[in-house]
Design a protein around this motif. Structure first.
Motif: not given
Length: 322
Positions: A285-292
């Motif tokens: 999920d973290l890798l898939g969220n560019k902003d995060a």
């Protein structure tokens, strides 16, 4: 080794890096107090008291360790075939070549000739693109340990995940039905130690497409999963006999292993995954969220890549043993 200990443990728990760094630091401290400091004190005309500090020595060692790994992995002159039995040639300093960065899919190699060294492109490199050398076949945990960076998933085709040898022993013992079976497993573990197939600090190394320690892991699974009669015969006979194809631990062959082998390997993977502080889904999920991801610090990003690459290999094993 220059990360704060708490940050290092928090970000790299389960990867093997904190343990490797602690060994480095312990060796540096021991060497400094037993060798380096006495030498400097014996030569006060050369070494001012102002430079006699463990902290400075640690910085110097880190610099040498980083370059010596590059040299031994990439810049060490290969032995001639007839010289295989001789001591390897010493590392070479190559000031122009050692400025090149590393990637697994590198586009240049250092070539040797009697009169010169040449950095040669291995594929077309467009104008303005970076020239990449290789520091050797290094997993992400090794890269971050020695150099402080990791390749983003899935670029590092040399990435690996470790299953500690003692974890396989623990998984086998957890499956024992009674004390007698536990004692039998301990006897078999001792036998594997005598064969030098396992050790208290060793690890089975799993790559994306192959088991790098295939012989050790195959032998361990075979011995720990044997019946009492099979183990008795094994100890009495001289040698293992011919290796059977169905005993191969090639990644593609894992689903065809004996059920007991697959179960022990699966239990070992599950125990290994418990060592991490986060699960695969959270990191996906973290890798898939560019902003995060962009808000993470450099260290957090690199540590995430190390953890994620290892977990992807371990989850592949779960699928293959399911």
């Amino acid at each position: 080794m220059f990360w704060p200990e708490g940050e290092r443990r928090r970000l790299l728990q389960g990867t093997g890096v904190p343990e490797a760094v602690e060994k480095d630091l312990a060796n540096i401290r021991s060497e400094y107090h037993s060798v380096v400091l006495p030498f400097m004190e014996a030569h006060p005309d050369l070494f001012s008291p102002r430079v006699r500090s463990l902290e400075l020595y640690q910085q110097l060692v880190a610099l040498v360790m980083a370059y010596s790994q590059v040299l031994s992995g990439s810049f060490q002159e290969p032995l001639e075939e007839e010289e295989d039995e001789k001591e390897p040639n010493p590392p070479l300093m190559v000031p122009a070549a050692d400025i090149l960065n590393h990637v697994a899919n590198h586009n240049a190699n250092l070539e040797y000739s009697p009169n010169c060294l040449r950095m040669v492109a291995t594929q077309p490199i467009p104008k303005g693109h970076e020239i990449f050398n290789t520091y050797g076949q290094m997993a992400n945990w090794q890269l971050i340990h020695m150099y402080g960076f990791a390749e983003p998933y899935p670029d590092n085709t040399d990435d690996t995940a470790d299953i500690q040898m003692v974890t396989v022993r623990e998984a086998a013992l957890q499956g024992a039905k009674d004390e007698a079976e536990r004692l039998q497993l301990c006897e078999r573990w001792d036998y594997l130690c005598e064969l030098e197939m396992v050790g208290e600090e060793g690890a089975f190394v799993i790559g994306r497409e192959e088991v790098l320690t295939e012989e050790e892991l195959t032998t361990t699974l075979k011995v720990l999963c044997m019946s009492a009669e099979e183990f008795r015969v094994l100890k009495e006979q001289d040698g293992w006999g011919d290796k059977r194809e169905e005993d191969s631990l090639a990644i593609t062959n894992i689903p065809r292993l004996k059920e007991s082998w697959r179960q022990l390997l699966r239990d070992s993977v599950l125990l290994t995954l418990q060592a991490y502080a986060t699960d695969l889904k959270a990191e996906q999920d973290l890798l898939g969220n560019k902003d995060a991801y962009s808000k993470l610090s450099w260290r957090e990003q690199q540590a995430l890549q190390v953890r994620y690459g290892q977990k992807m290999i371990l989850h592949q094993l779960l699928e293959l043993t399911g």
